[in-house]
Motif scaffolding. Structure first.
Motif, PDB file in Angstrom:
ATOM      1  N   GLU A  16     -14.997  -6.028 -18.395  1.00 31.77           N
ATOM      2  CA  GLU A  16     -15.681  -6.040 -17.784  1.00 31.77           C
ATOM      3  C   GLU A  16     -16.767  -5.053 -17.996  1.00 31.77           C
ATOM      4  O   GLU A  16     -18.449  -5.116 -18.690  1.00 31.77           O
ATOM      5  CB  GLU A  16     -16.130  -7.342 -16.688  1.00 31.77           C
ATOM      6  CG  GLU A  16     -17.926  -7.755 -16.601  1.00 31.77           C
ATOM      7  CD  GLU A  16     -17.970  -8.102 -15.187  1.00 31.77           C
ATOM      8  OE1 GLU A  16     -19.066  -8.912 -14.662  1.00 31.77           O
ATOM      9  OE2 GLU A  16     -17.075  -8.539 -14.625  1.00 31.77           O
ATOM     10  N   ARG A  40     -20.599  -3.595 -19.777  1.00 29.11           N
ATOM     11  CA  ARG A  40     -22.013  -3.800 -18.747  1.00 29.11           C
ATOM     12  C   ARG A  40     -22.314  -2.099 -18.766  1.00 29.11           C
ATOM     13  O   ARG A  40     -23.213  -1.873 -19.661  1.00 29.11           O
ATOM     14  CB  ARG A  40     -21.613  -4.484 -17.737  1.00 29.11           C
ATOM     15  CG  ARG A  40     -21.215  -5.359 -17.420  1.00 29.11           C
ATOM     16  CD  ARG A  40     -21.570  -6.117 -15.808  1.00 29.11           C
ATOM     17  NE  ARG A  40     -21.158  -7.314 -15.738  1.00 29.11           N
ATOM     18  CZ  ARG A  40     -22.136  -8.308 -16.124  1.00 29.11           C
ATOM     19  NH1 ARG A  40     -23.295  -7.366 -16.589  1.00 29.11           N
ATOM     20  NH2 ARG A  40     -22.401  -8.953 -15.462  1.00 29.11           N
ATOM     21  N   ALA A  64     -22.976 -17.187 -22.522  1.00 29.05           N
ATOM     22  CA  ALA A  64     -23.172 -15.908 -22.089  1.00 29.05           C
ATOM     23  C   ALA A  64     -24.786 -15.537 -22.595  1.00 29.05           C
ATOM     24  O   ALA A  64     -25.006 -14.930 -20.819  1.00 29.05           O
ATOM     25  CB  ALA A  64     -22.470 -14.407 -22.817  1.00 29.05           C
ATOM     26  N   VAL A  97     -21.303 -12.052 -18.387  1.00 31.81           N
ATOM     27  CA  VAL A  97     -19.746 -11.911 -19.483  1.00 31.81           C
ATOM     28  C   VAL A  97     -19.634 -13.586 -18.928  1.00 31.81           C
ATOM     29  O   VAL A  97     -19.017 -13.699 -18.413  1.00 31.81           O
ATOM     30  CB  VAL A  97     -19.318 -10.884 -19.065  1.00 31.81           C
ATOM     31  CG1 VAL A  97     -18.067 -10.977 -19.798  1.00 31.81           C
ATOM     32  CG2 VAL A  97     -19.668  -8.938 -19.043  1.00 31.81           C
ATOM     33  N   ALA A 150     -20.671  -9.698 -23.801  1.00 28.44           N
ATOM     34  CA  ALA A 150     -22.210  -9.900 -23.153  1.00 28.44           C
ATOM     35  C   ALA A 150     -23.391  -9.914 -23.553  1.00 28.44           C
ATOM     36  O   ALA A 150     -23.619  -9.177 -24.312  1.00 28.44           O
ATOM     37  CB  ALA A 150     -21.552  -8.226 -21.702  1.00 28.44           C
ATOM     38  N   TYR A 183     -15.099 -15.999 -16.230  1.00 29.43           N
ATOM     39  CA  TYR A 183     -15.700 -15.855 -17.009  1.00 29.43           C
ATOM     40  C   TYR A 183     -15.856 -17.276 -18.007  1.00 29.43           C
ATOM     41  O   TYR A 183     -16.026 -17.170 -18.900  1.00 29.43           O
ATOM     42  CB  TYR A 183     -15.656 -14.564 -17.791  1.00 29.43           C
ATOM     43  CG  TYR A 183     -15.434 -13.609 -17.554  1.00 29.43           C
ATOM     44  CD1 TYR A 183     -16.218 -12.441 -16.025  1.00 29.43           C
ATOM     45  CD2 TYR A 183     -13.771 -13.071 -17.264  1.00 29.43           C
ATOM     46  CE1 TYR A 183     -16.098 -11.307 -15.658  1.00 29.43           C
ATOM     47  CE2 TYR A 183     -13.493 -11.456 -16.599  1.00 29.43           C
ATOM     48  CZ  TYR A 183     -14.917 -10.892 -15.755  1.00 29.43           C
ATOM     49  OH  TYR A 183     -14.315  -9.775 -15.162  1.00 29.43           O
TER      50      TYR A 183
END
Length: 701
Positions: free
Chosen positions: A47, A51, A159, A165, A188, A270
């Motif tokens: 993740e 990002r 998302a 995410v 994401a 998620y």
């Protein structure tokens, strides 16, 4: 007493075994919980990498280029820092208008033709724009519309709407442009603004794409360094929405009815719900249980070991006696072989005592020294050497003999006075201290070899001077070629421009004074000047092909050929030509030169099929690294195939097909710079075929 003691031992073993099983069960559950938490931590690292990609897009004024994306992914060091992750990619959120703008921008950047698969007009697209690290499989996936797949679209919408995410349901990943192994995708969202829009409609409007990361189910536990004990097996099942979708199973997992999980837990990850089922491989035991069992069998094992030791000692004594007899026989045979080797060896050998006196020699040594063996034995070996050596060399010889073999080159004087160059190899002879033999010296006469080496060195010096002379001549020829190219490009074009300029003035100002024949003559003069200018350009192009910098790299010939055909169709949109390009054609070479090669061959095929109904052009390969371009156009007589590759040689009239006659000559020079070959075949009215290689074809062994 014996029965009572055995009963007490059995009761103790039963109670202790029950306690150990409970401890083993508690330890197994703790290990399973830790394993599930490790999987969560690994996904958290994935993740963070996504990002970071989102931050890269948010910080950029425009969409980052593929080079910027490659730099970001290389900085992550995925193979070492994020094992198990296949890579990072970017999916652009497009409508038909923005798709067209993206395609134009990609062509301006030199990225080639960007196409979306599967084809078709849709309201929204989610096309993969780039993916790193770049592999053959990832290149085939560029342009794939992930938003067209319901499973992928569900995760992408989740998302987008949440701003977080999200994971997809288990699906089959794209490999080499088609569905491959099972895996999971992590998305994401990327918005135009740094602040997350509040409303769902605002988030959909501000969305520009997704950063995504795939990982295969079968490789996640192996490559992501998740610590799995040898006695534990588990599987992960996606149970989102009440529907069970198997995600992955570790080695040792059993789906048998009687192999029930010992522990089960669920995690919210998620936007998905994952259930972990854990099984124990083998019997559920602990270290204490094994110690208990070891205590019960220790006495029996000790008795067996004692018996084994006595038996081994008896057998060892018998083998030692047998081995002593064998060694005695082997020593005698070895000594006989050594005597025979000395007698029949072509290299001189002498055995010396501790004073350097020859104890024994072979016939080859007697021949080298020029005396008989009887005279040689009993004399000092150093008396035959013309250079006896100094104290330093003797010290080095002594040190080398202690470590192994001492090799040296000396001069030996024969009894007839002739000096011979010899190589000496001295070694200490193993044996008792009172033995009369201390050293073995091998003497090899290398006089003829030394003389031959001197002649070779003299020839090498002569050859080096010749090479330098040829190099100077070649450099001078290159300078003359560059001077010729400068003259062609400047001095010859000046009168051509004058001829064309005055011809244009005559045509504009005196058109009314010239009759039809005069105007025809004037048009021919201007056409000849234009043709001469084109020939000069072609000649300069051939010169650059021969002298330009050569950079070899992997090439996708299928993609290059498709781009060339696309450009030809744009120049003549009204033509209907069937073009077949074999997929997956790969080679190594200079990208610019090979592109020029394909433009000439495919351009000729396109030109010479202009008057053919149902025109067909094909680009493919044959075994042995041979590529071919064939068409069903005008063709040519194969008897004149050799003229095709000569500059300014043409087999068709200029009024039939335009050209300067240098295209195929350029093709031949490009192929030769790559170390390959080219040949042509054809028939008038039945088309032509050109076969070429970009490297020498390896011979079968």
């Amino acid at each position: 007493m014996l029965l009572g003691s055995l009963l007490m031992v059995g009761l103790y073993a039963r109670g202790a075994g029950e306690r150990e099983r409970k401890l083993a069960g508690a330890s197994f559950i703790a290990e399973a919980d830790q394993l599930a938490d490790t999987v969560r931590q690994r996904l958290l690292q994935y993740e963070l990498s996504l990002r970071g990609g989102v931050a890269l897009h948010s910080a950029a004024v425009d969409t980052p280029t593929s080079r910027q994306w490659r730099g970001y992914v290389d900085g992550l060091d995925i193979r070492r820092q994020l094992p198990g992750l296949m890579g990072l990619g970017y999916v652009a959120y497009l409508d038909p208008h923005s798709l067209a703008e993206l395609q134009l921008r990609q062509r301006e950047l030199g990225e080639g033709l960007f196409t979306v698969t599967p084809r078709g007009v849709r309201e929204r697209y989610g096309a993969i724009l780039y993916f790193e690290p770049e592999t053959e499989s990832s290149r085939a996936g560029i342009g794939y519309d992930q938003y067209n797949d319901p499973v992928r679209r569900s995760a992408m919408d989740a998302a987008r709407d949440s701003g977080e995410v999200r994971l997809s349901a288990p699906l089959r990943l794209r490999q080499h442009g088609r569905d491959g192994q099972e895996g999971v995708l992590m998305f994401a969202p990327v918005y135009r603004t740094a602040r997350l829009p509040v409303s769902g409609a605002g988030r959909e409007t501000a969305l520009v794409g997704w950063v995504y990361a795939p990982f295969r189910s079968t490789e996640f536990t192996d490559r992501s360094l998740v610590p799995i004990g040898h006695d534990i097996a588990f599987r992960i099942v996606d149970v989102t929405g009440g529907e069970e979708r198997p995600l992955l199973a570790s080695n040792g997992w059993s789906d048998a009815v009687d192999a029930r999980p010992l522990h089960t837990l669920s995690q919210q990850l998620y936007g998905r719900t994952w259930r972990y089922d854990f099984q124990h491989v083998g019997a559920l035991t602990s270290g204490g249980m094994r110690e208990l069992q070891a205590t019960l069998v220790a006495g029996v094992i000790a008795s067996l070991l004692l018996f084994a030791v006595v038996l081994a000692l008896a057998r060892t004594q018998s083998r030692a006696e047998t081995l002593a007899h064998r060694l005695s026989d082997s020593y005698r045979r070895s000594e006989q072989r050594f005597r025979n080797a000395m007698r029949y060896s072509a290299i001189g050998m002498v055995l010396l005592d501790r004073e350097g006196v020859i104890v024994e020699s072979n016939p080859a040594m007697a021949e080298i020294a020029g005396v008989s063996q009887a005279v040689l034995n009993g004399t000092r070996f150093r008396s035959y050497l013309a250079d006896s050596g100094d104290d330093v060399s003797r010290t080095q010889e002594t040190q080398a003999l202690r470590e192994g073999v001492f090799r040296s080159r000396r001069q030996l004087r024969r009894r007839d006075g002739d000096l011979r160059e010899v190589h000496l190899a001295s070694t200490l002879m193993p044996g008792e201290e009172e033995s009369d033999v201390a050293r073995l010296v091998q003497v090899e006469d290398v006089t003829e070899r030394v003389r031959a080496e001197a002649q070779v060195h003299a020839l090498n010096r002569t050859l080096e001077s010749r090479v330098e002379e040829r190099t100077r001549e070649l450099t001078q020829a290159n300078h003359e070629l560059e001077s010729f190219a400068y003259i062609v490009s400047h001095d010859l074009r000046a009168p051509l421009r004058s001829i064309d300029g005055f011809g244009r003035i005559l045509a504009e100002r005196y058109e009314a004074l010239l009759d039809a024949q005069g105007q025809d003559y004037l048009a021919r003069v201007r056409n000849a000047a234009a043709r001469m200018d084109g020939l000069i350009d072609a000649l300069l192009m051939m010169s650059r092909i021969s002298r330009g910098e050569f950079r070899r790299s992997p090439l996708d010939l299928s993609r290059m050929a498709s781009e060339v055909i696309t450009e030809l169709r744009q120049t003549e949109p009204g033509r209907d030509v069937t073009v077949r390009i074999a997929p997956g054609l790969q080679a190594e070479g200079d990208a610019a030169l090979v592109r020029n090669l394909l433009e000439n061959l495919l351009g000729n095929a396109w030109k010479f099929t202009a008057n053919t109904e149902r025109a067909t052009i094909e680009f493919g390969s044959e075994p042995g690294g041979i590529f071919y371009v064939t068409d069903n156009g005008a063709g040519f007589n194969s008897e004149y195939a050799g003229k095709l590759f000569r500059p300014f040689q043409r087999l068709h009239r200029d009024d039939e097909f335009k050209g300067h006659g240098v295209g195929l000559a350029s093709v031949r020079r490009i192929v030769e710079r790559h170390g390959g070959t080219i040949e042509a075949s054809g028939q008038p009215g039945a088309g032509a075929t050109f076969r070429f290689t970009l490297a020498p074809t390896p011979r079968a062994t």
